[in-house]
Design a protein around this motif. Structure first.
Motif, PDB file in Angstrom:
ATOM      1  N   ARG A 124     -20.093  35.777  22.222  1.00  0.00           N
ATOM      2  CA  ARG A 124     -21.539  35.573  22.228  1.00  0.00           C
ATOM      3  C   ARG A 124     -22.237  36.267  21.067  1.00  0.00           C
ATOM      4  O   ARG A 124     -23.449  36.180  20.926  1.00  0.00           O
ATOM      5  N   GLY A 177     -21.097  32.920  18.567  1.00  0.00           N
ATOM      6  CA  GLY A 177     -21.269  31.589  19.122  1.00  0.00           C
ATOM      7  C   GLY A 177     -20.125  30.632  18.945  1.00  0.00           C
ATOM      8  O   GLY A 177     -20.313  29.431  18.915  1.00  0.00           O
ATOM      9  N   GLU A 214     -28.758  32.600  23.171  1.00  0.00           N
ATOM     10  CA  GLU A 214     -27.851  33.675  22.784  1.00  0.00           C
ATOM     11  C   GLU A 214     -28.458  34.420  21.592  1.00  0.00           C
ATOM     12  O   GLU A 214     -29.373  33.917  20.942  1.00  0.00           O
ATOM     13  N   MET A 256     -26.683  27.657  23.061  1.00  0.00           N
ATOM     14  CA  MET A 256     -25.587  26.825  23.535  1.00  0.00           C
ATOM     15  C   MET A 256     -26.211  25.513  23.990  1.00  0.00           C
ATOM     16  O   MET A 256     -27.323  25.485  24.524  1.00  0.00           O
ATOM     17  N   SER A 266     -23.093  24.077  20.098  1.00  0.00           N
ATOM     18  CA  SER A 266     -24.033  25.162  19.838  1.00  0.00           C
ATOM     19  C   SER A 266     -24.793  24.894  18.546  1.00  0.00           C
ATOM     20  O   SER A 266     -24.395  24.054  17.734  1.00  0.00           O
ATOM     21  N   ASP A 273     -26.670  27.363  15.538  1.00  0.00           N
ATOM     22  CA  ASP A 273     -27.012  28.689  15.036  1.00  0.00           C
ATOM     23  C   ASP A 273     -28.508  28.761  14.756  1.00  0.00           C
ATOM     24  O   ASP A 273     -29.138  27.754  14.411  1.00  0.00           O
ATOM     25  N   TRP A 320     -15.105  21.928  19.107  1.00  0.00           N
ATOM     26  CA  TRP A 320     -16.450  22.514  19.244  1.00  0.00           C
ATOM     27  C   TRP A 320     -17.410  21.784  18.316  1.00  0.00           C
ATOM     28  O   TRP A 320     -17.093  21.518  17.162  1.00  0.00           O
ATOM     29  N   ARG A 367     -20.856  21.754  16.275  1.00  0.00           N
ATOM     30  CA  ARG A 367     -21.956  22.542  15.705  1.00  0.00           C
ATOM     31  C   ARG A 367     -23.112  21.590  15.394  1.00  0.00           C
ATOM     32  O   ARG A 367     -22.899  20.537  14.783  1.00  0.00           O
TER      33      ARG A 367
END
Length: 236
Positions: free
Chosen positions: A46, A49, A89, A94, A106, A108, A148, A150
């Motif tokens: 966390r 991320g 976060e 998320m 997720s 950023d 994942w 982004r």
């Protein structure tokens, strides 16, 4: 330690009282698997991320090779999506991409608009938890498990998303109609996928001049696909 497939089978038959909405279970790797709304994700660091899989670490089982890199395979950098914010976060948010709820996602804080003008959105500027937002796929990370997604939620990226070309270093437009494409590198040696953005022209120019068909397909892919024959098979 129980095999991963056996463990998943047990989870599928577990009732709400056993799982709840959020539980952790031992895994065949350092750390734990998180069970979040019925999904299996490795623990997320966390602070940054991203899943906390170490370099070279692969979730293994006694069965033949399983390719985690197929997940999210129908998404490409530059694709517009809708996503639901599921948590805030320190580094960003998320999210859950509609239609791809089983793949972690997720954004950023650097890729969330900041009304205050900060280079990274402040926590109070994050979209509220539970709301759906417009986003663009920035990258699909499939080098290590798990896959994942982004995302970028910046207004400028929603209009036109670009990323440096892996060949010339200049920005390539990955939004529909742009001059860039995504190259995925995979191997029969094992799972995993390395991806990079590139101008169509840069990639075509680096192919052997005798490979006229491949050069033409690089320029045309996604735009001018050959028509289907009467038997439903695409002509070469």
């Amino acid at each position: 330690m129980l095999g991963l497939q056996h463990l998943i089978s047990e989870l599928r038959h577990a009732g709400p009282a056993e799982l709840g909405r959020h539980a952790t279970i031992p895994a065949e790797r350092t750390g734990v698997l998180e069970v979040v709304l019925g999904r299996l994700w490795p623990t997320v660091d966390r602070q940054v991320g991203i899943p906390d899989c170490a370099a070279g670490e692969v979730i293994r089982d006694d069965h033949p090779m399983q390719r985690f890199d197929i997940f999210g395979g129908d998404l490409v950098a530059g694709t517009a999506v809708r996503a639901t914010i599921i948590s805030h976060e320190p580094w960003g948010v998320m999210a859950e991409v509609l239609g791809h709820e089983t793949v972690g996602a997720s954004a950023d804080a650097a890729f969330i608009d900041s009304p205050s003008g900060a280079p990274r959105a402040l926590p109070e500027e994050y979209p509220p938890v539970g709301v759906q937002v417009e986003a663009v796929v920035q990258e699909i990370r499939r080098y290590h498990p798990p896959a994942w997604i982004r995302l970028t939620m910046r207004t400028a990226d929603l209009r036109e998303f670009s990323w440096p070309c892996g060949c010339c270093g200049q920005l390539a437009i990955l939004s529909p109609g742009g001059d860039g494409v995504t190259v995925d590198v995979r191997s029969s040696d094992g799972p995993g996928c390395a991806s990079f953005a590139v101008h169509r022209s840069c990639l075509a120019d680096r192919l052997d001049p005798d490979f006229n068909g491949d050069r033409a397909r690089v320029v045309a892919v996604g735009r001018n696909q050959p028509p289907l024959a009467s038997d439903g098979i695409q002509s070469p």
